[in-house]
Design an enzyme around this catalytic site. Sequence first.
Site, PDB file in Angstrom:
ATOM      1  N   GLY A  17       0.799  -1.229   0.000  1.00  0.00           N
ATOM      2  CA  GLY A  17       0.000   0.000   0.000  1.00  0.00           C
ATOM      3  C   GLY A  17       0.825   1.268   0.000  1.00  0.00           C
ATOM      4  O   GLY A  17       0.343   2.324   0.426  1.00  0.00           O
ATOM      5  N   SER A  18       2.057   1.202  -0.525  1.00  0.00           N
ATOM      6  CA  SER A  18       2.856   2.436  -0.556  1.00  0.00           C
ATOM      7  C   SER A  18       2.229   3.458  -1.512  1.00  0.00           C
ATOM      8  O   SER A  18       2.359   4.665  -1.300  1.00  0.00           O
ATOM      9  CB  SER A  18       4.311   2.145  -0.933  1.00  0.00           C
ATOM     10  N   ASN A  19       1.549   2.977  -2.529  1.00  0.00           N
ATOM     11  CA  ASN A  19       0.869   3.910  -3.444  1.00  0.00           C
ATOM     12  C   ASN A  19      -0.381   4.507  -2.796  1.00  0.00           C
ATOM     13  O   ASN A  19      -0.701   5.668  -3.014  1.00  0.00           O
ATOM     14  CB  ASN A  19       0.537   3.215  -4.768  1.00  0.00           C
ATOM     15  N   MET A 112      -3.930  -6.957  -7.095  1.00  0.00           N
ATOM     16  CA  MET A 112      -3.312  -7.980  -7.938  1.00  0.00           C
ATOM     17  C   MET A 112      -4.306  -8.982  -8.528  1.00  0.00           C
ATOM     18  O   MET A 112      -3.964 -10.129  -8.780  1.00  0.00           O
ATOM     19  CB  MET A 112      -2.217  -8.710  -7.139  1.00  0.00           C
ATOM     20  N   ILE A 114      -7.172  -9.745 -11.683  1.00  0.00           N
ATOM     21  CA  ILE A 114      -7.687  -9.299 -12.984  1.00  0.00           C
ATOM     22  C   ILE A 114      -9.203  -9.223 -12.857  1.00  0.00           C
ATOM     23  O   ILE A 114      -9.850 -10.202 -12.471  1.00  0.00           O
ATOM     24  CB  ILE A 114      -7.273 -10.282 -14.094  1.00  0.00           C
ATOM     25  N   ASN A 132      -6.212   2.217 -12.920  1.00  0.00           N
ATOM     26  CA  ASN A 132      -5.205   1.288 -12.381  1.00  0.00           C
ATOM     27  C   ASN A 132      -3.797   1.839 -12.598  1.00  0.00           C
ATOM     28  O   ASN A 132      -3.546   2.527 -13.584  1.00  0.00           O
ATOM     29  CB  ASN A 132      -5.336  -0.060 -13.122  1.00  0.00           C
ATOM     30  N   HIS A 134       0.020   0.776 -13.343  1.00  0.00           N
ATOM     31  CA  HIS A 134       0.709  -0.386 -13.923  1.00  0.00           C
ATOM     32  C   HIS A 134       2.180  -0.056 -14.185  1.00  0.00           C
ATOM     33  O   HIS A 134       2.479   0.986 -14.773  1.00  0.00           O
ATOM     34  CB  HIS A 134       0.005  -0.787 -15.229  1.00  0.00           C
ATOM     35  N   ASP A 174      -4.412  -4.468 -18.629  1.00  0.00           N
ATOM     36  CA  ASP A 174      -3.419  -3.392 -18.773  1.00  0.00           C
ATOM     37  C   ASP A 174      -3.438  -2.721 -20.146  1.00  0.00           C
ATOM     38  O   ASP A 174      -2.437  -2.178 -20.607  1.00  0.00           O
ATOM     39  CB  ASP A 174      -1.990  -3.912 -18.470  1.00  0.00           C
ATOM     40  N   GLU A 203       6.146   5.890  -9.385  1.00  0.00           N
ATOM     41  CA  GLU A 203       4.725   5.537  -9.248  1.00  0.00           C
ATOM     42  C   GLU A 203       4.025   6.414  -8.215  1.00  0.00           C
ATOM     43  O   GLU A 203       2.863   6.800  -8.408  1.00  0.00           O
ATOM     44  CB  GLU A 203       4.587   4.075  -8.811  1.00  0.00           C
TER      45      GLU A 203
HETATM   46  C1  GRF Z   1       3.169  -1.342  -7.657  1.00  0.00           C
HETATM   47  O1  GRF Z   1       4.452  -1.498  -8.200  1.00  0.00           O
HETATM   48  C2  GRF Z   1       2.150  -1.466  -8.738  1.00  0.00           C
HETATM   49  O2  GRF Z   1       2.513  -0.933  -9.957  1.00  0.00           O
HETATM   50  C3  GRF Z   1       2.068  -2.974  -8.852  1.00  0.00           C
HETATM   51  O3  GRF Z   1       2.067  -3.403  -7.505  1.00  0.00           O
HETATM   52  C4  GRF Z   1       2.848  -2.497  -6.736  1.00  0.00           C
HETATM   53  C5  GRF Z   1       2.046  -2.085  -5.544  1.00  0.00           C
HETATM   54  O4  GRF Z   1       2.833  -1.542  -4.521  1.00  0.00           O
HETATM   55  N1  GRF Z   1       0.958  -3.409  -9.633  1.00  0.00           N
HETATM   56  P1  GRF Z   1       2.162  -0.965  -3.189  1.00  0.00           P
HETATM   57  O5  GRF Z   1       1.291  -2.043  -2.586  1.00  0.00           O
HETATM   58  O6  GRF Z   1       1.367   0.254  -3.561  1.00  0.00           O
HETATM   59  O7  GRF Z   1       3.316  -0.628  -2.298  1.00  0.00           O
END
Ligand code: GRF
Length: 224
Positions: A17-19, A112, A114, A132, A134, A174, A203
């Site tokens: 969940g870093s994003n 993760m 589809i 999404n 990617h 994708d 990202e």
């Molecule tokens: C990211 O690299 C994203 O592109 C991929 O999974 C990773 C998720 O990272 N599909 P996080 O869970 O947000 O840290």
Amino acid sequence: MSSSSPAKVSVLISGSGSNLQALINANKSTPPTLPNVTFTRVISDRASAYGLERASAANIPTSTLGFLPYKSRFPDPSGSLPFQQAREAYDADLAALVLQDKPDLVVCAGFMRILTGAFLGALEKAGVRIINLHPSLHGDLVGAHCIERAWKEFEEGKRTKTGIMVHYVIAAVDEGEPICQREVDIEGCKSLGELEERIHAAEHVLIVEGSRKVAEEVMKNKAN
Ligand code: GRF
């Protein structure tokens, strides 16, 4: 859109969940780089996803919907890939869970799975956009392990760059229309780990940019 009501955003995750954290930080920063957004819920398909803790720390409601019970309910006769019926039943329940909060936008941030038409159709019917993140440029690498695959091709002398994108989700994996994308140089990275770090850092910026763009557009359309 600063004077309009905030866009309600739900985030789907599977892991660290870093994003998601980048989105939360961008919303809280001064001035916010992701303004006028409220996070309605974070949903994970894995109970152990660290992103759920990040969400709770930010007072965002969380839910977990695991796939295992669906696999048991609809066993795959060939015993290999998850049976389509199980995937569709899961996706229908996921859509119902997402739509309970009446979000304006769903962001897949490291989710993760589809998504089948059972999910996409339900969201389309409700007028909810889904995007999404990617780790490849549009039309380049699709599916899982794109960073590893790009690194392998770099080591084999077949490429020097890869990239990342935020795109609309369609049934073809994708391949949905890109909202924004960035090239990422592989040259200069001494290991796969270094490339991963470089990609993740990029990202964390791009997911904010893509989410902001779509949230603004969605709220503008809603106001008209
Ligand atoms: C990211 O690299 C994203 O592109 C991929 O999974 C990773 C998720 O990272 N599909 P996080 O869970 O947000 O840290």
